[in-house]
Design a protein around this motif. Structure first.
Motif, PDB file in Angstrom:
ATOM      1  N   LEU A   2       0.838  -1.193   0.000  1.00  0.00           N
ATOM      2  CA  LEU A   2       0.000   0.000   0.000  1.00  0.00           C
ATOM      3  C   LEU A   2       0.874   1.245   0.000  1.00  0.00           C
ATOM      4  CD1 LEU A   2      -2.811   1.297   0.355  1.00  0.00           C
ATOM      5  CD2 LEU A   2      -2.469   1.082   2.819  1.00  0.00           C
ATOM      6  N   LEU A   3       0.631   2.132  -0.933  1.00  0.00           N
ATOM      7  CA  LEU A   3       1.376   3.384  -0.956  1.00  0.00           C
ATOM      8  C   LEU A   3       0.753   4.358   0.022  1.00  0.00           C
ATOM      9  CD1 LEU A   3       1.921   3.841  -4.788  1.00  0.00           C
ATOM     10  CD2 LEU A   3       3.558   3.050  -3.100  1.00  0.00           C
ATOM     11  N   LEU A   4       1.572   4.972   0.874  1.00  0.00           N
ATOM     12  CA  LEU A   4       1.065   5.937   1.841  1.00  0.00           C
ATOM     13  C   LEU A   4       0.788   7.259   1.150  1.00  0.00           C
ATOM     14  CD1 LEU A   4       3.454   5.084   4.765  1.00  0.00           C
ATOM     15  CD2 LEU A   4       1.057   4.479   4.559  1.00  0.00           C
ATOM     16  N   LYS A   5      -0.228   7.956   1.613  1.00  0.00           N
ATOM     17  CA  LYS A   5      -0.646   9.203   0.990  1.00  0.00           C
ATOM     18  C   LYS A   5       0.369  10.316   1.183  1.00  0.00           C
ATOM     19  CE  LYS A   5      -5.552   8.301   1.520  1.00  0.00           C
ATOM     20  NZ  LYS A   5      -6.781   8.719   2.195  1.00  0.00           N
ATOM     21  N   SER A   6       1.102  10.290   2.257  1.00  0.00           N
ATOM     22  CA  SER A   6       2.037  11.382   2.503  1.00  0.00           C
ATOM     23  C   SER A   6       3.218  10.929   3.358  1.00  0.00           C
ATOM     24  CB  SER A   6       1.326  12.544   3.192  1.00  0.00           C
ATOM     25  OG  SER A   6       1.075  12.223   4.552  1.00  0.00           O
ATOM     26  N   PHE A   7       4.213  11.775   3.348  1.00  0.00           N
ATOM     27  CA  PHE A   7       5.410  11.553   4.150  1.00  0.00           C
ATOM     28  C   PHE A   7       5.047  11.516   5.635  1.00  0.00           C
ATOM     29  CE2 PHE A   7       9.433  13.082   5.996  1.00  0.00           C
ATOM     30  CZ  PHE A   7      10.312  12.222   5.379  1.00  0.00           C
ATOM     31  N   ASP A   8       4.175  12.430   6.069  1.00  0.00           N
ATOM     32  CA  ASP A   8       3.762  12.480   7.472  1.00  0.00           C
ATOM     33  C   ASP A   8       3.054  11.195   7.899  1.00  0.00           C
ATOM     34  OD1 ASP A   8       4.851  14.992   7.733  1.00  0.00           O
ATOM     35  OD2 ASP A   8       2.935  16.037   7.557  1.00  0.00           O
ATOM     36  N   GLU A   9       2.248  10.641   7.009  1.00  0.00           N
ATOM     37  CA  GLU A   9       1.582   9.380   7.323  1.00  0.00           C
ATOM     38  C   GLU A   9       2.593   8.260   7.513  1.00  0.00           C
ATOM     39  OE1 GLU A   9      -1.240   8.787   4.195  1.00  0.00           O
ATOM     40  OE2 GLU A   9      -2.820   9.856   5.273  1.00  0.00           O
ATOM     41  N   ALA A  10       3.663   8.281   6.734  1.00  0.00           N
ATOM     42  CA  ALA A  10       4.717   7.267   6.874  1.00  0.00           C
ATOM     43  C   ALA A  10       5.392   7.390   8.240  1.00  0.00           C
ATOM     44  CB  ALA A  10       5.746   7.405   5.753  1.00  0.00           C
ATOM     45  N   LEU A  11       5.648   8.621   8.664  1.00  0.00           N
ATOM     46  CA  LEU A  11       6.248   8.833   9.989  1.00  0.00           C
ATOM     47  C   LEU A  11       5.312   8.358  11.091  1.00  0.00           C
ATOM     48  CD1 LEU A  11       7.833  12.379   9.595  1.00  0.00           C
ATOM     49  CD2 LEU A  11       9.058  10.248   9.975  1.00  0.00           C
ATOM     50  N   LEU A  12       4.035   8.708  10.975  1.00  0.00           N
ATOM     51  CA  LEU A  12       3.060   8.327  11.990  1.00  0.00           C
ATOM     52  C   LEU A  12       2.894   6.811  12.048  1.00  0.00           C
ATOM     53  CD1 LEU A  12       1.173   9.495  14.114  1.00  0.00           C
ATOM     54  CD2 LEU A  12      -0.604   9.612  12.367  1.00  0.00           C
ATOM     55  N   LYS A  13       2.886   6.157  10.900  1.00  0.00           N
ATOM     56  CA  LYS A  13       2.762   4.696  10.866  1.00  0.00           C
ATOM     57  C   LYS A  13       3.960   4.047  11.542  1.00  0.00           C
ATOM     58  CE  LYS A  13       2.131   0.782   7.799  1.00  0.00           C
ATOM     59  NZ  LYS A  13       1.926   0.329   6.433  1.00  0.00           N
ATOM     60  N   ARG A  14       5.154   4.540  11.248  1.00  0.00           N
ATOM     61  CA  ARG A  14       6.357   3.955  11.839  1.00  0.00           C
ATOM     62  C   ARG A  14       6.376   4.126  13.358  1.00  0.00           C
ATOM     63  NH1 ARG A  14      11.651   6.754  10.213  1.00  0.00           N
ATOM     64  NH2 ARG A  14      10.966   8.160  11.859  1.00  0.00           N
ATOM     65  N   SER A  15       5.969   5.291  13.833  1.00  0.00           N
ATOM     66  CA  SER A  15       6.009   5.571  15.275  1.00  0.00           C
ATOM     67  C   SER A  15       4.852   4.936  16.037  1.00  0.00           C
ATOM     68  CB  SER A  15       6.002   7.077  15.520  1.00  0.00           C
ATOM     69  OG  SER A  15       4.715   7.612  15.287  1.00  0.00           O
ATOM     70  N   ARG A  16       3.819   4.515  15.300  1.00  0.00           N
ATOM     71  CA  ARG A  16       2.605   3.952  15.905  1.00  0.00           C
ATOM     72  C   ARG A  16       1.954   4.950  16.855  1.00  0.00           C
ATOM     73  NH1 ARG A  16       5.859  -1.236  17.041  1.00  0.00           N
ATOM     74  NH2 ARG A  16       5.757  -2.260  15.057  1.00  0.00           N
ATOM     75  N   GLY A  17       2.153   6.238  16.571  1.00  0.00           N
ATOM     76  CA  GLY A  17       1.529   7.288  17.378  1.00  0.00           C
ATOM     77  C   GLY A  17       2.229   7.571  18.684  1.00  0.00           C
ATOM     78  N   LYS A  18       3.403   6.963  18.889  1.00  0.00           N
ATOM     79  CA  LYS A  18       4.161   7.147  20.132  1.00  0.00           C
ATOM     80  C   LYS A  18       5.404   7.986  19.871  1.00  0.00           C
ATOM     81  CE  LYS A  18       2.943   2.624  21.980  1.00  0.00           C
ATOM     82  NZ  LYS A  18       3.473   1.338  22.440  1.00  0.00           N
ATOM     83  N   CYS A  19       5.890   8.624  20.931  1.00  0.00           N
ATOM     84  CA  CYS A  19       7.173   9.315  20.854  1.00  0.00           C
ATOM     85  C   CYS A  19       8.239   8.259  20.585  1.00  0.00           C
ATOM     86  CB  CYS A  19       7.466  10.038  22.167  1.00  0.00           C
ATOM     87  SG  CYS A  19       9.119  10.758  22.248  1.00  0.00           S
ATOM     88  N   GLU A  20       9.051   8.479  19.559  1.00  0.00           N
ATOM     89  CA  GLU A  20      10.066   7.485  19.197  1.00  0.00           C
ATOM     90  C   GLU A  20      11.268   7.495  20.140  1.00  0.00           C
ATOM     91  OE1 GLU A  20      10.591   6.566  14.917  1.00  0.00           O
ATOM     92  OE2 GLU A  20       9.302   8.332  14.617  1.00  0.00           O
ATOM     93  N   TYR A  21      11.314   8.448  21.070  1.00  0.00           N
ATOM     94  CA  TYR A  21      12.409   8.464  22.040  1.00  0.00           C
ATOM     95  C   TYR A  21      11.984   7.882  23.387  1.00  0.00           C
ATOM     96  CZ  TYR A  21      15.424  11.263  18.969  1.00  0.00           C
ATOM     97  OH  TYR A  21      16.215  11.709  17.954  1.00  0.00           O
ATOM     98  N   CYS A  22      10.865   8.353  23.946  1.00  0.00           N
ATOM     99  CA  CYS A  22      10.479   7.900  25.285  1.00  0.00           C
ATOM    100  C   CYS A  22       9.298   6.936  25.292  1.00  0.00           C
ATOM    101  CB  CYS A  22      10.177   9.100  26.183  1.00  0.00           C
ATOM    102  SG  CYS A  22       8.618   9.948  25.823  1.00  0.00           S
ATOM    103  N   GLY A  23       8.604   6.785  24.164  1.00  0.00           N
ATOM    104  CA  GLY A  23       7.487   5.855  24.083  1.00  0.00           C
ATOM    105  C   GLY A  23       6.153   6.418  24.553  1.00  0.00           C
ATOM    106  N   LEU A  24       6.118   7.696  24.956  1.00  0.00           N
ATOM    107  CA  LEU A  24       4.876   8.328  25.396  1.00  0.00           C
ATOM    108  C   LEU A  24       3.839   8.269  24.286  1.00  0.00           C
ATOM    109  CD1 LEU A  24       3.524  10.113  27.654  1.00  0.00           C
ATOM    110  CD2 LEU A  24       4.314  12.069  26.342  1.00  0.00           C
ATOM    111  N   LEU A  25       2.601   8.037  24.646  1.00  0.00           N
ATOM    112  CA  LEU A  25       1.513   7.971  23.681  1.00  0.00           C
ATOM    113  C   LEU A  25       0.616   9.203  23.855  1.00  0.00           C
ATOM    114  CD1 LEU A  25       0.108   6.285  21.483  1.00  0.00           C
ATOM    115  CD2 LEU A  25      -1.118   5.107  23.296  1.00  0.00           C
TER     116      LEU A  25
END
Length: 67
Positions: A2-25
């Motif tokens: 599936l092609l993602l609609k935007s660069f931001d969506e790719a970042l959000l998908k990778r992070s799963r909505g969490k801070c990539e440093y501390c894991g905060l949701l």
């Protein structure tokens, strides 16, 4: 694949909505794009160089609060 609609969506998908440093949701609006290697130091706007982090981690990375 599936092609993602935007660069931001790719970042959000990778992070799963969490801070990539501390894991905060936080609410997704509480995440900020952060360059691992700052653009002023030659870092690019690539998925490899960008992470989504919470405001507290952003402040730490920019020296606003102690690490």
């Amino acid at each position: 694949m599936l092609l993602l609609k935007s660069f931001d969506e790719a970042l959000l998908k990778r992070s799963r909505g969490k801070c990539e440093y501390c894991g905060l949701l936080p609410d997704w609006r509480g995440l900020q794009k952060h360059h691992k290697v700052f653009r002023s130091q030659g870092g690019g706007d690539t998925l490899d160089n960008l992470v989504l982090i919470c405001g507290k981690c952003s402040s730490r990375e920019h020296g606003i609060i102690e690490k």
